[in-house]
Enzyme design. Structure first.
Site, mmCIF file in Angstrom:
data_model
loop_
_atom_site.group_PDB
_atom_site.id
_atom_site.type_symbol
_atom_site.label_atom_id
_atom_site.label_comp_id
_atom_site.label_asym_id
_atom_site.label_seq_id
_atom_site.Cartn_x
_atom_site.Cartn_y
_atom_site.Cartn_z
ATOM 1 N N SER A 27 1.107 -1.517 0.069
ATOM 2 C CA SER A 27 0.193 0.111 0.397
ATOM 3 C C SER A 27 0.938 0.978 -0.036
ATOM 4 C CB SER A 27 -0.869 0.028 1.691
ATOM 5 O OG SER A 27 -1.489 1.334 1.587
ATOM 6 N N HIS A 52 -1.107 -1.521 -4.256
ATOM 7 C CA HIS A 52 -2.953 -0.714 -3.737
ATOM 8 C C HIS A 52 -2.572 0.730 -3.868
ATOM 9 C CE1 HIS A 52 -5.867 -1.486 -1.516
ATOM 10 N NE2 HIS A 52 -5.474 -1.157 -0.688
ATOM 11 N N ASP A 54 -5.098 3.841 -1.668
ATOM 12 C CA ASP A 54 -5.569 3.850 -0.593
ATOM 13 C C ASP A 54 -6.395 5.388 -1.176
ATOM 14 O OD1 ASP A 54 -6.018 1.676 0.512
ATOM 15 O OD2 ASP A 54 -3.921 1.997 1.239
ATOM 16 N N MET A 56 -9.254 8.021 0.022
ATOM 17 C CA MET A 56 -10.102 8.508 0.951
ATOM 18 C C MET A 56 -10.496 9.643 0.908
ATOM 19 S SD MET A 56 -7.470 6.873 4.427
ATOM 20 C CE MET A 56 -6.856 5.668 4.223
ATOM 21 N N HIS A 85 -8.617 1.776 -4.509
ATOM 22 C CA HIS A 85 -9.584 1.162 -3.299
ATOM 23 C C HIS A 85 -9.983 1.955 -2.906
ATOM 24 C CE1 HIS A 85 -9.541 -0.517 1.289
ATOM 25 N NE2 HIS A 85 -11.414 -0.512 0.773
ATOM 26 N N MET A 87 -12.136 4.041 -0.443
ATOM 27 C CA MET A 87 -13.076 5.002 0.690
ATOM 28 C C MET A 87 -13.562 6.108 0.662
ATOM 29 S SD MET A 87 -9.542 2.507 3.039
ATOM 30 C CE MET A 87 -8.926 3.922 1.613
ATOM 31 N N MET A 160 -11.995 -6.419 4.517
ATOM 32 C CA MET A 160 -10.641 -5.042 5.682
ATOM 33 C C MET A 160 -10.750 -6.095 6.892
ATOM 34 S SD MET A 160 -10.571 -2.434 3.859
ATOM 35 C CE MET A 160 -9.115 -1.959 5.098
ATOM 36 N N GLY A 165 -9.465 3.751 7.078
ATOM 37 C CA GLY A 165 -8.866 5.417 7.511
ATOM 38 C C GLY A 165 -7.154 5.353 7.631
ATOM 39 N N GLY A 167 -2.520 3.540 7.787
ATOM 40 C CA GLY A 167 -2.056 2.508 7.829
ATOM 41 C C GLY A 167 -2.114 2.119 9.339
ATOM 42 N N ASP A 194 -6.795 -6.598 4.060
ATOM 43 C CA ASP A 194 -5.810 -5.505 3.977
ATOM 44 C C ASP A 194 -6.249 -4.227 5.061
ATOM 45 O OD1 ASP A 194 -5.209 -2.892 3.147
ATOM 46 O OD2 ASP A 194 -7.234 -2.176 2.639
ATOM 47 N N GLY A 195 -4.902 -3.966 5.703
ATOM 48 C CA GLY A 195 -4.461 -4.070 6.848
ATOM 49 C C GLY A 195 -3.965 -4.538 8.276
ATOM 50 N N GLY A 216 0.782 -2.312 4.233
ATOM 51 C CA GLY A 216 1.512 -0.787 4.361
ATOM 52 C C GLY A 216 2.845 -0.447 4.696
ATOM 53 N N SER A 217 2.334 -0.619 6.119
ATOM 54 C CA SER A 217 3.468 -0.572 7.146
ATOM 55 C C SER A 217 4.543 -1.168 7.024
ATOM 56 C CB SER A 217 2.704 -0.185 8.475
ATOM 57 O OG SER A 217 2.643 -0.380 8.912
#
Ligand code: DX5
Ligand code: ZN
Length: 243
Positions: A27, A52, A54, A56, A85, A87, A160, A165, A167, A194-195, A216-217
Site C-alpha cells: 500500500s 495498492h 488508498d 479517502m 481502493h 474509501m 478489511m 482510514g 495505516g 487489507d490492514g 503498508g507499514s
C-alpha cells in the site's frame, strides 16, 4: 469475473480454492509521498505484484489522501497494475476519473451501497467506465452476507482486517471467518485482505483462502523490502499448502 457454485452444498476442492496466484500489493499509503515515483520504482524492484492505492474522502473515513490526478501520475510512473481502493461515499461519481487515471482494479465499499440494486449500479458504472476489474469491500463490522448477491458479478472481494482510514493498525482476526465463508460458498474470485498484515498475520489470511494481500507499514517499514516481500510470498504459499 468470479463465479459461485449453485448446484451442490459440498465444499469446493482445494485446487479450485487455490486457483488464483498469490498477489502481494504494497500500500503506497505508507510510502514517502514527496518521492512517489522513486517509491513506486522501489516497490517494483522489490518484487511486488500490484500497487495498492488508498483513496479517502474525509467523509466515508476520517482521513484524506489522493484523487485522480495523483493516481494518474502514479500510473505514469508504474509498470505494475494499480489496485485502487475507494474509501469514498460516492464511488459512482468517480468511476470515469479513476478509470481514466489508470485503475486496473477499482474497489468500492458495501457500506455506501447497501442494497443489491445499488451495488449492481456501481458495478455497472465501473464497467462502463472501462475498469478492467471490479472489487467490493466490507469493513470489519459489516457482515459478509452484505455482498452475497453480487459475488458472481465482481472480480474481487476485499475483506478489511482493520477499520479503514489509517495505516499501522492491528489486525482483527475475527474477519478471517468471512474469507472462509466466501470459499465455503464456492466463491473463486480474488479475496483481498487489507490492514495489519505482517509476517505473523499474512499467513493466516492465506490459510483462510485470501490470495491478494495488502501491506503498508510492514513493507515500507521493513529493513529490506525485497526480503519482506519474498517472506510474504513464501509464507502465503506455505500457509495455503498446509491448509
Ligand atoms: C487502511 C488502508 C490500508 C492501509 C494498510 O485504511 O486501506 O490499505 O494502508 O496499512 P497497514 O498495512 O499498515 O495496516
Ligand atoms: Zn486499502
Amino acid at each position: 469475473m468470479a463465479s459461485i457454485r449453485t448446484s451442490s452444498g459440498s465444499a469446493p476442492s482445494a485446487a479450485r480454492m487455490q486457483a488464483n496466484d498469490i498477489v502481494i500489493a504494497p500500500s503506497l499509503l505508507s510510502c514517502d509521498f514527496a518521492r512517489i515515483a522513486q517509491e513506486v520504482a522501489r516497490v517494483e524492484e522489490a518484487g511486488a505484484d500490484w500497487h495498492h492505492v488508498d483513496v479517502m474522502d474525509g467523509h466515508f473515513v476520517p482521513n484524506l489522501t489522493i484523487g485522480p490526478p495523483v493516481v494518474a501520475k502514479i500510473h505514469g510512473a508504474a509498470r505494475l497494475p494499480l489496485d485502487v481502493h475507494l474509501m469514498i461515499t460516492d464511488p459512482d461519481a468517480f468511476a470515469e476519473p479513476f478509470a481514466r487515471a489508470g485503475a486496473d482494479t477499482l474497489t468500492f465499499h458495501a457500506e455506501v451501497r447497501r442494497e443489491t440494486r445499488a451495488q449492481r449500479e456501481t458495478i455497472a458504472a465501473f464497467r462502463s467506465a472501462g475498469v478492467p476489474r471490479v472489487g467490493i469491500a466490507v469493513n470489519p463490522d459489516t457482515e459478509i452476507e452484505a455482498v452475497a448477491d453480487v459475488l458472481d458479478e465482481v472480480d474481487m472481494v476485499l475483506v478489511m482486517s482493520v477499520f479503514p482510514g489509517f495505516g499501522g493498525q492491528s489486525f482483527l482476526p475475527h474477519v478471517l471467518d468471512k474469507v472462509r465463508w466466501l470459499r465455503r460458498r464456492g466463491y473463486d474470485g480474488r479475496i483481498e485482505m487489507d490492514g495489519g498484515l505482517n509476517p505473523e498475520t499474512l499467513p493466516l489470511c492465506a490459510a483462510a483462502g485470501a490470495d491478494t494481500l495488502v501491506a503498508g507499514s510492514a513493507v515500507f517499514g521493513a529493513p529490506d523490502m525485497t526480503q519482506r516481500i519474498r517472506e510474504f510470498r513464501a509464507g502465503a504459499r506455505a500457509a495455503r499448502a498446509s491448509s
